[in-house]
Design a protein around this motif. Sequence first.
Motif, short mmCIF file in Angstrom:
data_model
loop_
_atom_site.label_atom_id
_atom_site.label_comp_id
_atom_site.label_asym_id
_atom_site.label_seq_id
_atom_site.Cartn_x
_atom_site.Cartn_y
_atom_site.Cartn_z
N MET A 1 41.89 -33.96 -5.53
CA MET A 1 42.80 -34.48 -4.32
C MET A 1 41.99 -35.14 -3.16
O MET A 1 40.97 -34.80 -2.97
N ILE A 19 45.08 -43.64 -7.27
CA ILE A 19 45.74 -43.53 -8.62
C ILE A 19 44.99 -42.20 -9.05
O ILE A 19 43.65 -41.87 -9.05
N ASN A 20 45.75 -41.06 -9.45
CA ASN A 20 45.51 -39.94 -9.78
C ASN A 20 44.46 -39.25 -8.90
O ASN A 20 43.31 -38.69 -9.00
N ASN A 21 44.80 -39.15 -7.50
CA ASN A 21 43.93 -38.58 -6.38
C ASN A 21 42.60 -39.40 -6.30
O ASN A 21 41.85 -38.85 -5.77
N LYS A 22 42.32 -40.59 -6.66
CA LYS A 22 41.20 -41.49 -6.61
C LYS A 22 41.58 -42.80 -5.90
O LYS A 22 42.33 -43.40 -6.60
N GLU A 46 48.33 -49.75 -14.85
CA GLU A 46 48.35 -48.15 -14.60
C GLU A 46 49.92 -47.89 -15.20
O GLU A 46 50.04 -46.83 -15.85
#
Length: 56
Positions: A1, A19-22, A46
């Motif tokens: 997160m 993207i994806n918490n990054k 993505e």
Amino acid sequence: MIKLGKLPERNIFHTFLAINNKIVIVGNPMHNEKLKELYLRTINKELFGKEIVGSE
């Protein structure tokens, strides 16, 4: 997160793509055409698994 923290003073760093918490890209694509293309390529890859050639 993604953890909330203090943002840098320069506004250019207040916009980012996560993207994806990054965080994968930092910078405002509205003020830089090359950065805009990078955002579009990254999002397209993505979402659809393929890169776009250009937005022309």
